[in-house]
Design a protein around this motif. Structure first.
Motif, PDB file in Angstrom:
ATOM      1  N   VAL A 194      14.204  -7.887   8.102  1.00 42.34           N
ATOM      2  CA  VAL A 194      13.814  -7.263   9.373  1.00 42.34           C
ATOM      3  C   VAL A 194      12.302  -7.065   9.371  1.00 42.34           C
ATOM      4  O   VAL A 194      11.760  -6.361   8.514  1.00 42.34           O
ATOM      5  CB  VAL A 194      14.517  -5.908   9.579  1.00 42.34           C
ATOM      6  N   GLY A 195      11.623  -7.690  10.344  1.00 43.34           N
ATOM      7  CA  GLY A 195      10.172  -7.543  10.476  1.00 43.34           C
ATOM      8  C   GLY A 195       9.443  -8.805  10.052  1.00 43.34           C
ATOM      9  O   GLY A 195       9.676  -9.328   8.966  1.00 43.34           O
ATOM     10  N   ALA A 196       8.573  -9.295  10.959  1.00 44.69           N
ATOM     11  CA  ALA A 196       7.782 -10.491  10.643  1.00 44.69           C
ATOM     12  C   ALA A 196       6.300 -10.146  10.573  1.00 44.69           C
ATOM     13  O   ALA A 196       5.440 -10.856  11.055  1.00 44.69           O
ATOM     14  CB  ALA A 196       8.030 -11.588  11.680  1.00 44.69           C
ATOM     15  N   ILE A 240      -7.135  -5.414  17.141  1.00 45.45           N
ATOM     16  CA  ILE A 240      -6.743  -4.040  17.505  1.00 45.45           C
ATOM     17  C   ILE A 240      -6.012  -3.355  16.347  1.00 45.45           C
ATOM     18  O   ILE A 240      -5.789  -2.160  16.364  1.00 45.45           O
ATOM     19  CB  ILE A 240      -5.888  -3.997  18.791  1.00 45.45           C
ATOM     20  N   GLY A 241      -5.626  -4.121  15.342  1.00 43.95           N
ATOM     21  CA  GLY A 241      -5.000  -3.550  14.145  1.00 43.95           C
ATOM     22  C   GLY A 241      -5.916  -3.749  12.961  1.00 43.95           C
ATOM     23  O   GLY A 241      -7.124  -3.482  13.059  1.00 43.95           O
ATOM     24  N   ALA A 242      -5.364  -4.260  11.856  1.00 41.42           N
ATOM     25  CA  ALA A 242      -6.164  -4.441  10.630  1.00 41.42           C
ATOM     26  C   ALA A 242      -7.386  -5.304  10.913  1.00 41.42           C
ATOM     27  O   ALA A 242      -7.313  -6.277  11.666  1.00 41.42           O
ATOM     28  CB  ALA A 242      -5.294  -5.078   9.559  1.00 41.42           C
ATOM     29  N   GLY A 295       3.192 -11.209  12.672  1.00 41.99           N
ATOM     30  CA  GLY A 295       1.898 -10.603  12.312  1.00 41.99           C
ATOM     31  C   GLY A 295       1.916  -9.086  12.310  1.00 41.99           C
ATOM     32  O   GLY A 295       1.100  -8.461  11.646  1.00 41.99           O
ATOM     33  N   GLY A 296       2.828  -8.462  13.090  1.00 40.55           N
ATOM     34  CA  GLY A 296       2.937  -7.004  13.107  1.00 40.55           C
ATOM     35  C   GLY A 296       1.610  -6.333  13.393  1.00 40.55           C
ATOM     36  O   GLY A 296       0.982  -6.569  14.430  1.00 40.55           O
ATOM     37  N   ARG A 297       1.161  -5.518  12.439  1.00 39.91           N
ATOM     38  CA  ARG A 297      -0.056  -4.729  12.658  1.00 39.91           C
ATOM     39  C   ARG A 297      -1.335  -5.533  12.435  1.00 39.91           C
ATOM     40  O   ARG A 297      -2.432  -4.981  12.475  1.00 39.91           O
ATOM     41  CB  ARG A 297      -0.024  -3.480  11.765  1.00 39.91           C
ATOM     42  N   ALA A 335       4.516  -8.438   5.334  1.00 44.24           N
ATOM     43  CA  ALA A 335       5.505  -8.192   4.272  1.00 44.24           C
ATOM     44  C   ALA A 335       6.727  -9.092   4.458  1.00 44.24           C
ATOM     45  O   ALA A 335       7.191  -9.741   3.511  1.00 44.24           O
ATOM     46  CB  ALA A 335       5.925  -6.726   4.269  1.00 44.24           C
ATOM     47  N   GLY A 336       7.257  -9.146   5.682  1.00 45.26           N
ATOM     48  CA  GLY A 336       8.450  -9.955   5.942  1.00 45.26           C
ATOM     49  C   GLY A 336       8.169 -11.440   5.715  1.00 45.26           C
ATOM     50  O   GLY A 336       8.992 -12.162   5.138  1.00 45.26           O
ATOM     51  N   ILE A 337       6.994 -11.891   6.171  1.00 44.13           N
ATOM     52  CA  ILE A 337       6.663 -13.310   6.021  1.00 44.13           C
ATOM     53  C   ILE A 337       6.422 -13.647   4.541  1.00 44.13           C
ATOM     54  O   ILE A 337       6.881 -14.688   4.051  1.00 44.13           O
ATOM     55  CB  ILE A 337       5.425 -13.673   6.888  1.00 44.13           C
TER      56      ILE A 337
HETATM   57  C1  LIG Z   1      -5.305   0.196  13.822  1.00 43.90           C
HETATM   58  C2  LIG Z   1      -5.013  -0.305  12.431  1.00 43.90           C
HETATM   59  C3  LIG Z   1      -6.065  -0.599  11.591  1.00 43.90           C
HETATM   60  C4  LIG Z   1      -5.806  -1.084  10.308  1.00 43.90           C
HETATM   61  N1  LIG Z   1      -6.853  -1.467   9.509  1.00 43.90           N
HETATM   62  C5  LIG Z   1      -6.604  -2.079   8.338  1.00 43.90           C
HETATM   63  C6  LIG Z   1      -7.649  -2.717   7.624  1.00 43.90           C
HETATM   64  O1  LIG Z   1      -8.792  -2.766   8.101  1.00 43.90           O
HETATM   65  N2  LIG Z   1      -7.361  -3.299   6.427  1.00 43.90           N
HETATM   66  C7  LIG Z   1      -6.092  -3.288   5.904  1.00 43.90           C
HETATM   67  O2  LIG Z   1      -5.897  -3.822   4.796  1.00 43.90           O
HETATM   68  N3  LIG Z   1      -5.070  -2.720   6.591  1.00 43.90           N
HETATM   69  C8  LIG Z   1      -5.296  -2.150   7.791  1.00 43.90           C
HETATM   70  N4  LIG Z   1      -4.265  -1.655   8.537  1.00 43.90           N
HETATM   71  C9  LIG Z   1      -2.927  -1.613   7.932  1.00 43.90           C
HETATM   72  C10 LIG Z   1      -2.251  -2.984   7.935  1.00 43.90           C
HETATM   73  O3  LIG Z   1      -2.325  -3.543   9.214  1.00 43.90           O
HETATM   74  C11 LIG Z   1      -0.796  -2.805   7.521  1.00 43.90           C
HETATM   75  O4  LIG Z   1      -0.743  -2.138   6.266  1.00 43.90           O
HETATM   76  C12 LIG Z   1      -0.027  -4.118   7.359  1.00 43.90           C
HETATM   77  O5  LIG Z   1      -0.352  -5.041   8.368  1.00 43.90           O
HETATM   78  C13 LIG Z   1       1.461  -3.784   7.364  1.00 43.90           C
HETATM   79  O6  LIG Z   1       2.245  -4.949   7.247  1.00 43.90           O
HETATM   80  P1  LIG Z   1       3.837  -4.806   7.137  1.00 43.90           P
HETATM   81  O7  LIG Z   1       4.390  -6.158   7.162  1.00 43.90           O
HETATM   82  O8  LIG Z   1       4.175  -3.894   6.028  1.00 43.90           O
HETATM   83  O9  LIG Z   1       4.273  -4.013   8.472  1.00 43.90           O
HETATM   84  P2  LIG Z   1       4.168  -4.460  10.007  1.00 43.90           P
HETATM   85  O10 LIG Z   1       2.952  -5.256  10.228  1.00 43.90           O
HETATM   86  O11 LIG Z   1       4.339  -3.213  10.795  1.00 43.90           O
HETATM   87  O12 LIG Z   1       5.430  -5.412  10.196  1.00 43.90           O
HETATM   88  C14 LIG Z   1       6.707  -4.879  10.471  1.00 43.90           C
HETATM   89  C15 LIG Z   1       7.332  -5.671  11.612  1.00 43.90           C
HETATM   90  O13 LIG Z   1       8.597  -5.084  11.909  1.00 43.90           O
HETATM   91  C16 LIG Z   1       8.821  -5.182  13.305  1.00 43.90           C
HETATM   92  N5  LIG Z   1       9.820  -4.167  13.669  1.00 43.90           N
HETATM   93  C17 LIG Z   1       9.690  -2.832  13.731  1.00 43.90           C
HETATM   94  N6  LIG Z   1      10.843  -2.251  14.083  1.00 43.90           N
HETATM   95  C18 LIG Z   1      11.741  -3.255  14.237  1.00 43.90           C
HETATM   96  C19 LIG Z   1      13.122  -3.293  14.612  1.00 43.90           C
HETATM   97  N7  LIG Z   1      13.814  -2.195  14.883  1.00 43.90           N
HETATM   98  N8  LIG Z   1      13.739  -4.506  14.677  1.00 43.90           N
HETATM   99  C20 LIG Z   1      13.071  -5.671  14.416  1.00 43.90           C
HETATM  100  N9  LIG Z   1      11.757  -5.676  14.074  1.00 43.90           N
HETATM  101  C21 LIG Z   1      11.095  -4.479  13.972  1.00 43.90           C
HETATM  102  C22 LIG Z   1       7.453  -4.922  13.918  1.00 43.90           C
HETATM  103  O14 LIG Z   1       7.360  -5.462  15.219  1.00 43.90           O
HETATM  104  C23 LIG Z   1       6.536  -5.621  12.906  1.00 43.90           C
HETATM  105  O15 LIG Z   1       6.214  -6.931  13.327  1.00 43.90           O
HETATM  106  C24 LIG Z   1      -4.480  -1.215   9.846  1.00 43.90           C
HETATM  107  C25 LIG Z   1      -3.428  -0.927  10.707  1.00 43.90           C
HETATM  108  C26 LIG Z   1      -3.694  -0.490  11.997  1.00 43.90           C
HETATM  109  C27 LIG Z   1      -2.552  -0.238  12.938  1.00 43.90           C
END
Ligand SMILES: Cc1cc2nc3c(=O)[nH]c(=O)nc-3n(C[C@H](O)[C@H](O)[C@H](O)COP(=O)(O)OP(=O)(O)OC[C@H]3O[C@@H](n4cnc5c(N)ncnc54)[C@H](O)[C@@H]3O)c2cc1C
Length: 501
Positions: free
Chosen positions: A33-35, A79-81, A64-66, A38-40
């Motif tokens: 769950v989640g692309a 707008i995110g990382a 790409g998520g965040r 981490a998921g990718i």
């Molecule tokens: C504004 C901002 C600035 C940041 N700045 C930095 C930076 O400069 N450097 C850095 O290293 N990190 C930064 N980060 C943190 C970084 O972006 C995250 O730590 C990282 O991208 C998280 O990846 P992830 O795969 O764990 O989670 P996510 O990217 O959140 O992926 C999880 C996925 O799950 C999906 N999902 C959620 N709920 C459900 C559901 N119920 N069913 C199906 N899918 C679902 C979401 O749509 C998302 O695509 C920042 C984040 C933000 C928001």
């Protein structure tokens, strides 16, 4: 006669719908769950190990998520990382180089500070930076002692205070804010001393600010290209699938999405943010055990909102960072000049200001116009009443987005390594990944990436060797259900009959 007909019709319809629902349950070895990254990363790891019988369910219409861009002012902004945080040995830096991601190492010394009447008070800050630096040396030594002598954790605030740093003026407050809130998306009062600073210790070399018009998320696109084609025949990536219910057992996990589709996997991997887990938008059946719920709620989702403004002309300083020492409670305090020669084309005239922690809730709930007015008050304080109005404003909303509920996790005080083990530990066949679960780099892109790889390897180890991760701490504390005979027997099957999928 009519009654018989109705009974027959009902029977046919029920049988049909049962068949239909059976048909619509997709069976996969692993459901992710989640692309986001981490998921990718997890899916790519499975693929590299010869396992392709998986599906990734993503709630939005993109991967790409965040790590996300938006069109703004004629360019694409992150707008995110935005930063690769720490270069040497950081796997994300290796990928950024491999894919030629353009950007530049931020120069945090290229700063100007303006006070409430617009005066340049940068020189006056020299002595305060020095005092803060001395306190930070003390803080670093204390952190070492906490780790080596296993002393109790304290907040960054306590350590700074004991190191002699007691900020009282707007100038002192803003330089502290620049070093702490701007990094951890949370206040020093609630941020752990023990668990901060890992990045700086492990990955030296600065922080690389991505300006690539393909986006920071291009890394995720390229990682996925290595195992997914755009029209993947096995439909291993399914977008717009918001998971609503997770039925987990010791032998399988079934996910139901809001459009009524169901997916059953022998293993499940959740990579959603800790914010999503904390906000009860997903029902776990049975309820997650108490030890898991405790951990989920121990962690905090930091709030970090990057507000972009486009102006018809540039009226601000040439420095990379502009700090506003306007009040005792810094607000709209850290500005980034995106009109530098290496950011966007000349004349793009974009300023970026970051709101953090409690301010984000107010900003996300109010209108963009109200936010613009607040921001313009600050800019007029700094640069006078004759500055131009912005042509447009972009206020991303991570906190109120039900797929995220915030920006990134922050490790609070007193959270131990065992807490992390429990947060990342599986329940039954349901595994947990995502940035918050990485014990060293939570909050960062590399934390998400490494957690995806770790959890995929944990699933592979369970599948192939019968060596399955469990929450040993919880078992020892007697807070987890003892393993059942059937789960023990099932766990032994791969040992007795190694099956490679
Ligand atoms: C504004 C901002 C600035 C940041 N700045 C930095 C930076 O400069 N450097 C850095 O290293 N990190 C930064 N980060 C943190 C970084 O972006 C995250 O730590 C990282 O991208 C998280 O990846 P992830 O795969 O764990 O989670 P996510 O990217 O959140 O992926 C999880 C996925 O799950 C999906 N999902 C959620 N709920 C459900 C559901 N119920 N069913 C199906 N899918 C679902 C979401 O749509 C998302 O695509 C920042 C984040 C933000 C928001």
């Amino acid at each position: 006669m009519n009654i018989i007909l109705v009974v027959i019709l009902v029977a046919i319809t029920t049988a049909g719908s049962k068949q239909l629902s059976k048909r619509s349950t997709e069976e996969r070895k692993i459901v992710i769950v989640g692309a986001g990254i981490a998921g990718i990363a997890a899916a790519k790891t499975l693929h590299e190990n010869g396992v392709d019988d998986f599906v990734i369910l993503e709630g939005s219409d993109r991967i790409g998520g965040r790590m996300r861009q938006a069109e703004f002012g004629g360019v694409k902004v992150e707008i995110g990382a935005n930063w690769v945080q720490g270069l040497h040995d950081n796997p994300i830096w290796d990928l950024a180089q491999k894919y030629n991601i353009s950007g530049k190492i931020s120069d945090y010394d290229d700063v100007v500070i303006r006070n409430k009447t617009g005066n340049d008070v940068t020189d006056q800050a020299e002595e305060a930076w020095e005092r803060l630096g001395t306190a930070q040396e003390y803080l670093g030594e204390w952190r070492e002692r906490i780790r080596e002598e296993k002393l109790p954790d304290v907040s960054l605030r306590v350590a700074l205070k004991l190191g002699g740093w007691r900020p009282k003026t707007p100038l002192e407050k803003v330089i502290e804010y620049f070093d702490y809130e701007f990094e951890y998306a949370d206040a020093p009062e609630v941020t752990s001393l023990n668990n901060t600073g890992m990045n700086e210790e492990d990955f030296t070399g600065g922080e690389y600010f991505v300006t690539d018009q393909r986006g920071f998320g291009h890394i995720v696109d390229r990682l996925s290209d290595e195992f997914l084609s755009p029209n993947d025949a096995r439909r291993r990536l399914q977008l717009n699938k918001v998971v609503r219910t997770v039925n987990w057992t010791d032998t399988d996990v079934t996910f139901t999405t809001t459009d009524g589709s169901t997916y059953r996997g022998e293993y499940g991997l959740m990579t959603v943010s800790i914010g999503v887990l904390e906000n009860d938008v997903i029902d776990f059946i049975p309820d997650l055990p108490a030890w898991k719920v405790e951990e989920i709620y121990q962690f905090r989702m930091g709030q970090y909102c990057k507000i972009f403004l486009k102006f018809p002309n540039k009226f601000w300083d040439d420095n990379e960072y502009i700090l506003y020492a306007g009040s005792l409670r810094p607000q709209y305090a850290v500005w980034q000049n995106l009109e530098l020669p290496w950011t966007f084309p000349n004349g793009t005239n974009i300023l970026l200001v970051t709101a953090i922690a409690d301010d984000v809730q107010r900003i996300e709930l109010q209108s963009d116009e109200a936010t613009k007015q607040e921001i313009m008050t600050v800019l007029r304080n700094m640069y006078g009443n004759n500055i131009s109005e912005p042509e447009s404003i972009l206020v991303p909303r991570w906190l109120t987005n039900p797929l995220f509920f915030g920006a990134y996790s922050n490790w609070p005080i007193h959270v131990t390594a065992q807490d992390f083990e429990k947060l990342a530990a599986p329940v039954g066949r349901l595994y947990f990944g995502g940035e918050a679960t990485h014990p060293r780099y939570n909050g960062y892109v590399h934390g998400g990436y490494l957690s995806g790889i770790d959890q995929a390897n944990a699933i592979l180890s369970c599948m192939r060797k019968g060596i399955c991760k469990s929450n040993q701490t919880a078992v020892n504390q007697g807070t987890s259900a003892a393993p059942t005979l059937s789960s023990l027997l099932l766990a032994m099957i791969p040992v007795i009959f190694p099956v490679y999928v």
